[in-house]
Design a protein around this motif. Structure first.
Motif, PDB file in Angstrom:
ATOM      1  N   LEU A 146      -4.154  22.036  42.025  1.00 19.01           N
ATOM      2  CA  LEU A 146      -2.943  21.300  42.392  1.00 19.01           C
ATOM      3  C   LEU A 146      -2.519  21.640  43.816  1.00 19.01           C
ATOM      4  CD1 LEU A 146      -0.644  21.379  39.212  1.00 19.01           C
ATOM      5  CD2 LEU A 146      -2.035  19.495  40.086  1.00 19.01           C
ATOM      6  N   ASP A 147      -2.723  22.896  44.220  1.00 20.87           N
ATOM      7  CA  ASP A 147      -2.376  23.289  45.586  1.00 20.87           C
ATOM      8  C   ASP A 147      -3.189  22.487  46.602  1.00 20.87           C
ATOM      9  OD1 ASP A 147      -0.605  25.172  44.596  1.00 20.87           O
ATOM     10  OD2 ASP A 147      -2.062  26.811  44.652  1.00 20.87           O
ATOM     11  N   ALA A 148      -4.471  22.256  46.278  1.00 17.86           N
ATOM     12  CA  ALA A 148      -5.329  21.479  47.177  1.00 17.86           C
ATOM     13  C   ALA A 148      -4.870  20.025  47.244  1.00 17.86           C
ATOM     14  CB  ALA A 148      -6.779  21.556  46.706  1.00 17.86           C
ATOM     15  N   LEU A 149      -4.452  19.473  46.106  1.00 19.89           N
ATOM     16  CA  LEU A 149      -3.970  18.093  46.088  1.00 19.89           C
ATOM     17  C   LEU A 149      -2.731  17.942  46.967  1.00 19.89           C
ATOM     18  CD1 LEU A 149      -4.330  17.161  42.298  1.00 19.89           C
ATOM     19  CD2 LEU A 149      -5.733  16.344  44.197  1.00 19.89           C
ATOM     20  N   PHE A 150      -1.809  18.886  46.841  1.00 26.40           N
ATOM     21  CA  PHE A 150      -0.597  18.822  47.661  1.00 26.40           C
ATOM     22  C   PHE A 150      -0.904  19.099  49.130  1.00 26.40           C
ATOM     23  CE2 PHE A 150       1.926  19.206  43.692  1.00 26.40           C
ATOM     24  CZ  PHE A 150       2.827  18.188  43.943  1.00 26.40           C
ATOM     25  N   ALA A 151      -1.905  19.925  49.400  1.00 22.47           N
ATOM     26  CA  ALA A 151      -2.283  20.195  50.791  1.00 22.47           C
ATOM     27  C   ALA A 151      -2.770  18.917  51.470  1.00 22.47           C
ATOM     28  CB  ALA A 151      -3.376  21.265  50.841  1.00 22.47           C
ATOM     29  N   VAL A 152      -3.547  18.114  50.750  1.00 22.25           N
ATOM     30  CA  VAL A 152      -4.018  16.834  51.303  1.00 22.25           C
ATOM     31  C   VAL A 152      -2.842  15.887  51.494  1.00 22.25           C
ATOM     32  CG1 VAL A 152      -5.439  14.798  50.869  1.00 22.25           C
ATOM     33  CG2 VAL A 152      -6.329  17.064  50.334  1.00 22.25           C
ATOM     34  N   ALA A 153      -1.950  15.824  50.508  1.00 23.89           N
ATOM     35  CA  ALA A 153      -0.788  14.940  50.593  1.00 23.89           C
ATOM     36  C   ALA A 153       0.119  15.310  51.765  1.00 23.89           C
ATOM     37  CB  ALA A 153      -0.003  14.988  49.285  1.00 23.89           C
ATOM     38  N   ALA A 154       0.207  16.598  52.054  1.00 24.01           N
ATOM     39  CA  ALA A 154       1.108  17.077  53.115  1.00 24.01           C
ATOM     40  C   ALA A 154       0.427  17.175  54.476  1.00 24.01           C
ATOM     41  CB  ALA A 154       1.669  18.442  52.726  1.00 24.01           C
ATOM     42  N   ALA A 155      -0.793  16.672  54.573  1.00 22.95           N
ATOM     43  CA  ALA A 155      -1.572  16.819  55.806  1.00 22.95           C
ATOM     44  C   ALA A 155      -0.874  16.203  57.019  1.00 22.95           C
ATOM     45  CB  ALA A 155      -2.955  16.198  55.631  1.00 22.95           C
ATOM     46  N   GLU A 156      -0.107  15.135  56.797  1.00 19.82           N
ATOM     47  CA  GLU A 156       0.572  14.449  57.901  1.00 19.82           C
ATOM     48  C   GLU A 156       1.981  14.974  58.129  1.00 19.82           C
ATOM     49  OE1 GLU A 156      -0.950  11.360  59.804  1.00 19.82           O
ATOM     50  OE2 GLU A 156      -2.255  13.041  59.292  1.00 19.82           O
ATOM     51  N   GLY A 157       2.310  16.090  57.475  1.00 14.70           N
ATOM     52  CA  GLY A 157       3.619  16.703  57.697  1.00 14.70           C
ATOM     53  C   GLY A 157       4.648  16.460  56.625  1.00 14.70           C
ATOM     54  N   GLY A 158       4.335  15.658  55.646  1.00 10.85           N
ATOM     55  CA  GLY A 158       5.275  15.400  54.567  1.00 10.85           C
ATOM     56  C   GLY A 158       4.557  14.852  53.354  1.00 10.85           C
ATOM     57  N   ILE A 159       5.242  14.821  52.228  1.00  9.59           N
ATOM     58  CA  ILE A 159       4.674  14.296  50.989  1.00  9.59           C
ATOM     59  C   ILE A 159       5.489  13.076  50.582  1.00  9.59           C
ATOM     60  CG2 ILE A 159       4.145  14.777  48.569  1.00  9.59           C
ATOM     61  CD1 ILE A 159       4.062  17.762  49.326  1.00  9.59           C
ATOM     62  N   SER A 160       4.877  11.911  50.589  1.00 13.13           N
ATOM     63  CA  SER A 160       5.599  10.687  50.251  1.00 13.13           C
ATOM     64  C   SER A 160       5.861  10.613  48.754  1.00 13.13           C
ATOM     65  CB  SER A 160       4.795   9.463  50.690  1.00 13.13           C
ATOM     66  OG  SER A 160       3.636   9.318  49.886  1.00 13.13           O
ATOM     67  N   SER A 161       6.794   9.750  48.387  1.00  6.88           N
ATOM     68  CA  SER A 161       7.118   9.584  46.968  1.00  6.88           C
ATOM     69  C   SER A 161       5.913   9.036  46.206  1.00  6.88           C
ATOM     70  CB  SER A 161       8.315   8.643  46.812  1.00  6.88           C
ATOM     71  OG  SER A 161       8.038   7.381  47.402  1.00  6.88           O
ATOM     72  N   GLU A 162       5.128   8.177  46.861  1.00  3.68           N
ATOM     73  CA  GLU A 162       3.956   7.605  46.202  1.00  3.68           C
ATOM     74  C   GLU A 162       2.881   8.677  45.982  1.00  3.68           C
ATOM     75  OE1 GLU A 162       0.905   3.779  46.556  1.00  3.68           O
ATOM     76  OE2 GLU A 162       2.340   4.208  48.153  1.00  3.68           O
ATOM     77  N   GLU A 163       2.696   9.539  46.979  1.00  3.25           N
ATOM     78  CA  GLU A 163       1.733  10.632  46.838  1.00  3.25           C
ATOM     79  C   GLU A 163       2.172  11.596  45.741  1.00  3.25           C
ATOM     80  OE1 GLU A 163      -0.084  11.142  51.350  1.00  3.25           O
ATOM     81  OE2 GLU A 163       1.930  11.886  50.892  1.00  3.25           O
ATOM     82  N   SER A 164       3.462  11.893  45.706  1.00  2.00           N
ATOM     83  CA  SER A 164       3.987  12.788  44.681  1.00  2.00           C
ATOM     84  C   SER A 164       3.799  12.193  43.287  1.00  2.00           C
ATOM     85  CB  SER A 164       5.483  13.049  44.939  1.00  2.00           C
ATOM     86  OG  SER A 164       6.017  13.907  43.960  1.00  2.00           O
ATOM     87  N   ALA A 165       4.061  10.885  43.164  1.00  2.00           N
ATOM     88  CA  ALA A 165       3.907  10.220  41.863  1.00  2.00           C
ATOM     89  C   ALA A 165       2.445  10.213  41.427  1.00  2.00           C
ATOM     90  CB  ALA A 165       4.447   8.795  41.951  1.00  2.00           C
ATOM     91  N   THR A 166       1.551  10.030  42.389  1.00  2.00           N
ATOM     92  CA  THR A 166       0.121  10.022  42.062  1.00  2.00           C
ATOM     93  C   THR A 166      -0.328  11.396  41.589  1.00  2.00           C
ATOM     94  OG1 THR A 166      -0.319   8.296  43.711  1.00  2.00           O
ATOM     95  CG2 THR A 166      -2.205   9.587  42.951  1.00  2.00           C
ATOM     96  N   ILE A 167       0.123  12.453  42.266  1.00  2.00           N
ATOM     97  CA  ILE A 167      -0.252  13.805  41.856  1.00  2.00           C
ATOM     98  C   ILE A 167       0.345  14.126  40.494  1.00  2.00           C
ATOM     99  CG2 ILE A 167      -0.067  16.267  42.407  1.00  2.00           C
ATOM    100  CD1 ILE A 167      -0.130  15.518  45.352  1.00  2.00           C
ATOM    101  N   SER A 168       1.535  13.606  40.225  1.00  2.00           N
ATOM    102  CA  SER A 168       2.148  13.822  38.915  1.00  2.00           C
ATOM    103  C   SER A 168       1.284  13.214  37.811  1.00  2.00           C
ATOM    104  CB  SER A 168       3.552  13.203  38.884  1.00  2.00           C
ATOM    105  OG  SER A 168       4.148  13.366  37.616  1.00  2.00           O
ATOM    106  N   ARG A 169       0.790  12.002  38.053  1.00  2.00           N
ATOM    107  CA  ARG A 169      -0.086  11.356  37.068  1.00  2.00           C
ATOM    108  C   ARG A 169      -1.404  12.123  36.919  1.00  2.00           C
ATOM    109  NH1 ARG A 169       1.918   6.692  39.690  1.00  2.00           N
ATOM    110  NH2 ARG A 169       0.042   6.538  40.987  1.00  2.00           N
TER     111      ARG A 169
END
Length: 303
Positions: A257-280
């Motif tokens: 999960l840490d790796a998934l969030f690291a990719v999502a945050a690569a551009e400096g933030g985690i969008s709501s869509e990225e967060s929802a996808t990781i939740s699923r």
């Protein structure tokens, strides 16, 4: 099916298959089954899945020869021979410009079909070969059909390397399969907000490199295959996450999960869509919501 595989092999004559060629080819194969007027000739979803592995990468001369042998063994009379020749002619006619390679391969297939003994005894011989499991010689990618269907990134790496990934990566086969699945899931996150950035690509490479202790070069290869496959919507999230959950421990998935969030945050933030996808994805890999919450807090620097 034997005829369909040979037709696909013929389409690969010049070593390339563009998307419009693939669509035309699929239409041709579908029409063949409908026009014959027999349920036996209709292609099922399982048949299409088996044919897709031949559409994935070029069919070389040795493999084409094997497929021709299988077709010849399955011809049951003049009508079958005529159908095979008609399909070949339609394929070549569909391509406005017939290259020298296509013409050569077309002649090779035409001659093989014309030479084939399509009499009753030939049919008996084909039945005996199937009964005793005798296979025509030559490469057979269908040996890896399960990989193609359930771990496309692993299969893609195999095609690039020309051998089983673990033989080149220097890790056990089970770890190589987990690595490929991880790459595919990470690529899914990178594609949530297109186009994939260089920062996201770098994060995927880093996760694969450090997570499985492989070289930077090989981590880049796996990432490249994973991003390419996910870009074409060839990766089934359900299949990937199911296989990943089956092959990993809870502790491994929590770290992932840490790796998934690291990719999502690569551009400096985690969008709501990225967060929802990781939740699923968290739910799909059989982790609890608390694991998602803890990993997200850590990624946001709140943990």
């Amino acid at each position: 099916m034997a005829l369909a595989k040979v037709i696909i092999a013929a389409a690969w004559a010049d070593g390339e298959l563009a998307l419009d060629e693939v669509n035309s080819l699929k239409n041709l194969l579908a029409e063949m089954g409908q026009n014959v007027g027999s349920d036996e000739m209709s292609l099922t979803m399982q048949d299409w899945a088996q044919l897709d592995i031949y559409l994935y990468s070029p069919v070389g001369p040795e493999e084409r020869t094997r497929l021709l042998g299988e077709l010849a063994a399955n011809l049951r009379g003049p009508a079958d021979r005529a159908l095979a020749l008609e399909a070949l002619d339609r394929l070549l006619a569909a391509d406005r410009v017939v290259t020298e390679e296509e013409r050569t391969v077309g002649d090779e297939i035409r001659q093989a079909v014309m030479r084939a003994d399509a009499g009753p005894l030939a049919g008996m011989g084909a039945l005996l070969r199937r009964t005793f499991g005798i296979k025509a010689r030559g490469p057979n990618r269908e040996q890896h059909l399960d990989e193609f269907l359930n771990n496309r990134v692993y299969y893609g790496v195999r095609v690039r390397l020309g051998k089983a990934p673990e033989e080149d990566l220097g890790i056990p086969a089970d770890e190589a399969r987990k690595l490929a699945l991880a790459g595919g899931i990470l690529a899914t996150i990178a594609h949530v907000e297109a186009p994939v950035s260089e920062a996201e690509r770098t994060r995927i490479v880093t996760a694969l490199k450090h997570g499985w202790e492989i070289s930077h070069e090989r981590a880049e290869l796996v990432a490249e295959v994973a991003l390419a496959e996910s870009a074409d919507d060839q990766l089934d999230p359900y299949v990937m996450t199911y296989e990943f959950a089956q092959r990993t421990t809870i502790a491994e998935r929590v770290r992932f999960l840490d790796a998934l969030f690291a990719v999502a945050a690569a551009e400096g933030g985690i969008s709501s869509e990225e967060s929802a996808t990781i939740s699923r994805l968290t739910n799909s890999i059989r982790l609890e919501q608390r694991h998602f919450v803890e990993a997200k807090r850590k990624a946001l620097g709140e943990g």
